[in-house]
Scaffold this motif. Structure first.
Motif, PDB file in Angstrom:
ATOM      1  N   LEU A  41     -11.685   2.755  -8.857  1.00  0.00           N
ATOM      2  CA  LEU A  41     -12.788   2.660  -9.813  1.00  0.00           C
ATOM      3  C   LEU A  41     -13.211   4.074 -10.178  1.00  0.00           C
ATOM      4  CD1 LEU A  41     -14.856   1.019 -11.410  1.00  0.00           C
ATOM      5  CD2 LEU A  41     -16.305   0.976  -9.361  1.00  0.00           C
ATOM      6  N   TYR A  42     -13.198   4.365 -11.461  1.00  0.00           N
ATOM      7  CA  TYR A  42     -13.467   5.716 -11.974  1.00  0.00           C
ATOM      8  C   TYR A  42     -14.763   5.678 -12.780  1.00  0.00           C
ATOM      9  CZ  TYR A  42     -12.200  10.309 -13.978  1.00  0.00           C
ATOM     10  OH  TYR A  42     -12.156  11.636 -14.341  1.00  0.00           O
ATOM     11  N   SER A  43     -15.656   6.633 -12.478  1.00  0.00           N
ATOM     12  CA  SER A  43     -16.932   6.690 -13.191  1.00  0.00           C
ATOM     13  C   SER A  43     -17.512   8.091 -13.086  1.00  0.00           C
ATOM     14  CB  SER A  43     -17.923   5.676 -12.594  1.00  0.00           C
ATOM     15  OG  SER A  43     -19.184   5.753 -13.234  1.00  0.00           O
ATOM     16  N   GLY A  44     -18.094   8.565 -14.170  1.00  0.00           N
ATOM     17  CA  GLY A  44     -18.754   9.866 -14.138  1.00  0.00           C
ATOM     18  C   GLY A  44     -17.824  11.020 -13.865  1.00  0.00           C
ATOM     19  N   GLY A  45     -16.558  10.903 -14.265  1.00  0.00           N
ATOM     20  CA  GLY A  45     -15.611  11.991 -14.111  1.00  0.00           C
ATOM     21  C   GLY A  45     -14.903  12.057 -12.775  1.00  0.00           C
ATOM     22  N   GLU A  46     -14.989  11.008 -11.952  1.00  0.00           N
ATOM     23  CA  GLU A  46     -14.301  11.031 -10.670  1.00  0.00           C
ATOM     24  C   GLU A  46     -14.018   9.612 -10.182  1.00  0.00           C
ATOM     25  OE1 GLU A  46     -16.761  12.835  -7.681  1.00  0.00           O
ATOM     26  OE2 GLU A  46     -18.570  11.881  -8.463  1.00  0.00           O
ATOM     27  N   THR A  47     -13.072   9.518  -9.254  1.00  0.00           N
ATOM     28  CA  THR A  47     -12.779   8.248  -8.604  1.00  0.00           C
ATOM     29  C   THR A  47     -13.863   7.990  -7.565  1.00  0.00           C
ATOM     30  OG1 THR A  47     -10.415   8.733  -8.854  1.00  0.00           O
ATOM     31  CG2 THR A  47     -11.014   6.906  -7.417  1.00  0.00           C
ATOM     32  N   VAL A  48     -14.521   6.847  -7.665  1.00  0.00           N
ATOM     33  CA  VAL A  48     -15.664   6.580  -6.792  1.00  0.00           C
ATOM     34  C   VAL A  48     -15.390   5.486  -5.759  1.00  0.00           C
ATOM     35  CG1 VAL A  48     -17.348   7.392  -8.488  1.00  0.00           C
ATOM     36  CG2 VAL A  48     -16.669   4.978  -8.483  1.00  0.00           C
ATOM     37  N   ALA A  49     -14.297   4.752  -5.927  1.00  0.00           N
ATOM     38  CA  ALA A  49     -13.942   3.721  -4.954  1.00  0.00           C
ATOM     39  C   ALA A  49     -12.450   3.446  -5.061  1.00  0.00           C
ATOM     40  CB  ALA A  49     -14.749   2.443  -5.166  1.00  0.00           C
ATOM     41  N   ALA A  50     -11.860   2.984  -3.953  1.00  0.00           N
ATOM     42  CA  ALA A  50     -10.413   2.766  -3.935  1.00  0.00           C
ATOM     43  C   ALA A  50     -10.056   1.649  -2.970  1.00  0.00           C
ATOM     44  CB  ALA A  50      -9.693   4.053  -3.539  1.00  0.00           C
ATOM     45  N   TRP A  51      -9.005   0.920  -3.344  1.00  0.00           N
ATOM     46  CA  TRP A  51      -8.488  -0.170  -2.518  1.00  0.00           C
ATOM     47  C   TRP A  51      -6.960  -0.109  -2.531  1.00  0.00           C
ATOM     48  CZ3 TRP A  51     -12.329  -0.261  -5.990  1.00  0.00           C
ATOM     49  CH2 TRP A  51     -13.576  -0.780  -5.614  1.00  0.00           C
ATOM     50  N   ILE A  52      -6.344  -0.204  -1.365  1.00  0.00           N
ATOM     51  CA  ILE A  52      -4.900  -0.378  -1.267  1.00  0.00           C
ATOM     52  C   ILE A  52      -4.663  -1.575  -0.355  1.00  0.00           C
ATOM     53  CG2 ILE A  52      -2.700   0.605  -0.525  1.00  0.00           C
ATOM     54  CD1 ILE A  52      -3.681   3.331  -1.268  1.00  0.00           C
ATOM     55  N   VAL A  53      -3.972  -2.588  -0.882  1.00  0.00           N
ATOM     56  CA  VAL A  53      -3.822  -3.874  -0.191  1.00  0.00           C
ATOM     57  C   VAL A  53      -2.344  -4.220  -0.054  1.00  0.00           C
ATOM     58  CG1 VAL A  53      -4.300  -6.354  -0.322  1.00  0.00           C
ATOM     59  CG2 VAL A  53      -6.070  -4.705  -0.981  1.00  0.00           C
ATOM     60  N   ASP A  54      -1.954  -4.682   1.119  1.00  0.00           N
ATOM     61  CA  ASP A  54      -0.617  -5.225   1.348  1.00  0.00           C
ATOM     62  C   ASP A  54      -0.594  -6.656   0.813  1.00  0.00           C
ATOM     63  OD1 ASP A  54       1.670  -6.460   2.375  1.00  0.00           O
ATOM     64  OD2 ASP A  54       1.593  -5.342   4.255  1.00  0.00           O
ATOM     65  N   PRO A  55       0.171  -6.929  -0.252  1.00  0.00           N
ATOM     66  CA  PRO A  55       0.136  -8.267  -0.847  1.00  0.00           C
ATOM     67  C   PRO A  55       0.644  -9.373   0.073  1.00  0.00           C
ATOM     68  CG  PRO A  55       1.034  -6.679  -2.399  1.00  0.00           C
ATOM     69  CD  PRO A  55       0.973  -5.998  -1.066  1.00  0.00           C
ATOM     70  N   ILE A  56       1.464  -9.045   1.051  1.00  0.00           N
ATOM     71  CA  ILE A  56       2.003 -10.064   1.951  1.00  0.00           C
ATOM     72  C   ILE A  56       1.051 -10.328   3.112  1.00  0.00           C
ATOM     73  CG2 ILE A  56       3.945 -10.712   3.433  1.00  0.00           C
ATOM     74  CD1 ILE A  56       4.601 -10.579   0.424  1.00  0.00           C
ATOM     75  N   GLU A  57       0.599  -9.279   3.775  1.00  0.00           N
ATOM     76  CA  GLU A  57      -0.265  -9.435   4.953  1.00  0.00           C
ATOM     77  C   GLU A  57      -1.746  -9.522   4.593  1.00  0.00           C
ATOM     78  OE1 GLU A  57       0.966  -9.926   7.883  1.00  0.00           O
ATOM     79  OE2 GLU A  57       3.050  -9.559   7.299  1.00  0.00           O
ATOM     80  N   GLY A  58      -2.114  -8.991   3.424  1.00  0.00           N
ATOM     81  CA  GLY A  58      -3.520  -8.976   3.037  1.00  0.00           C
ATOM     82  C   GLY A  58      -4.309  -7.836   3.646  1.00  0.00           C
ATOM     83  N   ALA A  59      -3.662  -6.981   4.457  1.00  0.00           N
ATOM     84  CA  ALA A  59      -4.359  -5.846   5.077  1.00  0.00           C
ATOM     85  C   ALA A  59      -4.853  -4.889   4.000  1.00  0.00           C
ATOM     86  CB  ALA A  59      -3.432  -5.122   6.047  1.00  0.00           C
ATOM     87  N   ALA A  60      -6.081  -4.418   4.138  1.00  0.00           N
ATOM     88  CA  ALA A  60      -6.709  -3.596   3.105  1.00  0.00           C
ATOM     89  C   ALA A  60      -7.232  -2.291   3.684  1.00  0.00           C
ATOM     90  CB  ALA A  60      -7.857  -4.357   2.444  1.00  0.00           C
ATOM     91  N   THR A  61      -6.928  -1.191   2.982  1.00  0.00           N
ATOM     92  CA  THR A  61      -7.537   0.107   3.265  1.00  0.00           C
ATOM     93  C   THR A  61      -8.454   0.429   2.091  1.00  0.00           C
ATOM     94  OG1 THR A  61      -5.465   0.754   4.340  1.00  0.00           O
ATOM     95  CG2 THR A  61      -7.096   2.475   3.980  1.00  0.00           C
ATOM     96  N   VAL A  62      -9.713   0.718   2.377  1.00  0.00           N
ATOM     97  CA  VAL A  62     -10.750   0.800   1.348  1.00  0.00           C
ATOM     98  C   VAL A  62     -11.567   2.073   1.546  1.00  0.00           C
ATOM     99  CG1 VAL A  62     -12.791  -0.343   0.397  1.00  0.00           C
ATOM    100  CG2 VAL A  62     -10.858  -1.717   1.205  1.00  0.00           C
ATOM    101  N   ALA A  63     -11.925   2.714   0.442  1.00  0.00           N
ATOM    102  CA  ALA A  63     -12.777   3.903   0.522  1.00  0.00           C
ATOM    103  C   ALA A  63     -13.807   3.876  -0.593  1.00  0.00           C
ATOM    104  CB  ALA A  63     -11.938   5.181   0.428  1.00  0.00           C
ATOM    105  N   GLU A  64     -14.990   4.366  -0.283  1.00  0.00           N
ATOM    106  CA  GLU A  64     -16.054   4.545  -1.263  1.00  0.00           C
ATOM    107  C   GLU A  64     -16.541   5.980  -1.156  1.00  0.00           C
ATOM    108  OE1 GLU A  64     -20.174   2.334  -2.695  1.00  0.00           O
ATOM    109  OE2 GLU A  64     -19.312   1.877  -0.728  1.00  0.00           O
ATOM    110  N   LEU A  65     -16.710   6.625  -2.288  1.00  0.00           N
ATOM    111  CA  LEU A  65     -17.094   8.033  -2.309  1.00  0.00           C
ATOM    112  C   LEU A  65     -18.345   8.264  -1.464  1.00  0.00           C
ATOM    113  CD1 LEU A  65     -16.415  10.812  -3.578  1.00  0.00           C
ATOM    114  CD2 LEU A  65     -17.997  10.221  -5.431  1.00  0.00           C
ATOM    115  N   GLY A  66     -18.222   9.150  -0.481  1.00  0.00           N
ATOM    116  CA  GLY A  66     -19.338   9.474   0.383  1.00  0.00           C
ATOM    117  C   GLY A  66     -19.561   8.530   1.547  1.00  0.00           C
ATOM    118  N   SER A  67     -18.703   7.512   1.679  1.00  0.00           N
ATOM    119  CA  SER A  67     -18.914   6.498   2.723  1.00  0.00           C
ATOM    120  C   SER A  67     -17.736   6.333   3.672  1.00  0.00           C
ATOM    121  CB  SER A  67     -19.240   5.140   2.083  1.00  0.00           C
ATOM    122  OG  SER A  67     -20.428   5.215   1.329  1.00  0.00           O
ATOM    123  N   GLY A  68     -16.716   7.165   3.548  1.00  0.00           N
ATOM    124  CA  GLY A  68     -15.590   7.099   4.468  1.00  0.00           C
ATOM    125  C   GLY A  68     -14.533   6.098   4.053  1.00  0.00           C
TER     126      GLY A  68
END
Length: 274
Positions: free
Chosen positions: A116-143
């Protein structure tokens, strides 16, 4: 963040779309379901196009006023990326199947990636394994979180000789040609899926990753994962403060688990990427 979005709801949407449009097609593609784009190794499948179509609709519905920059839509309309970045609306950056070559040949890994891009930078991100459903998630400033547990890079790795990482064949070949060896690193690998490589770096299993082709959908989610996990994402350049931005261009991109490691590997790669 300039805007707020329900992070868990986005994860749920990506999992649902992956389960409906990607996972059932794994190992079940016919020849008619696979096509090429810019060259013979640049593949697109029906899973890419259908997953992107549904993700675009559901994510823009979730955040009213937002737009979408999907890999396949950008291929169909070469002006889309410039127009999206030129606007003021927040937008979703979507790579429906990262690692399409693996997916098309019934091999792992492959991932579904969203930023998710807003205000000139990426502010959130998700990478998901479509088979297992495992998700790695980040939010700007929140780890960064993997399966809802905090993760971090191996920040104690400060020397290339102690580092395990990912290098595309372009880099490996040119390192051997330029220096005569690959002995700078403890180990190098290549998954043909940068989403999985970013995950492994953010979770501390590997220490760096470097890329030459810099499309927003390939790197906007992953760089945020690494940075929020305590790592560094900068362009391969003599300017060591050249931080990654999804709308910038450069000869190459390097992520590393510590600033010292980034600086050493950057020096190794500069002659090969610039």
């Amino acid at each position: 963040m300039a805007i707020k979005v329900d992070m868990d709801k986005v994860t749920e949407i990506i999992r649902e779309v992956s389960a409906a449009e990607i996972a059932p097609r794994f190992g079940q593609l016919d020849d008619a379901d696979i096509d090429t784009k810019t060259h013979a190794m640049d593949l697109v499948t029906i899973a890419d196009t259908e997953a992107e179509r549904v993700l675009t609709r559901r994510l823009t519905d979730l955040l009213p006023g937002s737009r979408a920059l999907g890999e396949e839509a950008a291929h169909e309309d070469p002006t889309l990326q410039e127009r999206i970045f030129a606007g003021d609306d927040p937008f979703w950056i979507i790579d429906p199947v990262d690692g399409t070559k693996n997916f098309a040949h019934h091999k792992q890994p492959f991932r579904c990636m969203v930023g998710l891009y807003s205000g000139g930078e990426t502010v959130a991100a998700w990478i998901v394994d479509p088979i297992e459903g495992a998700a790695t998630v980040a939010e700007l400033g929140s780890g960064t979180r993997y399966q809802d547990q905090p993760v971090s890079v191996r920040s104690n790795i400060t020397k290339a000789s102690d580092a395990k990482g990912f290098l595309i064949s372009y880099a490996r070949d040119r390192i051997r040609k330029h220096y005569g060896h690959l002995d700078f690193f403890a180990d190098v690998a290549h998954y043909s899926c940068c989403g999985a490589e970013y995950e492994e770096t953010a979770r501390g299993a590997f220490d760096f990753c470097a890329y030459r082709t810099l499309k927003p959908w390939d790197h906007a989610p992953g760089t945020l994962l690494v940075r929020e996990a305590g790592g560094y994402a900068r362009y391969i350049t003599a300017d060591k403060n050249n931080e990654y931005n999804a709308n910038a261009t450069a000869a190459g991109l390097l992520c590393a688990s510590s600033e010292e490691l980034w600086a050493e590997i950057n020096e190794i790669l500069i002659p090969l990427f610039t």
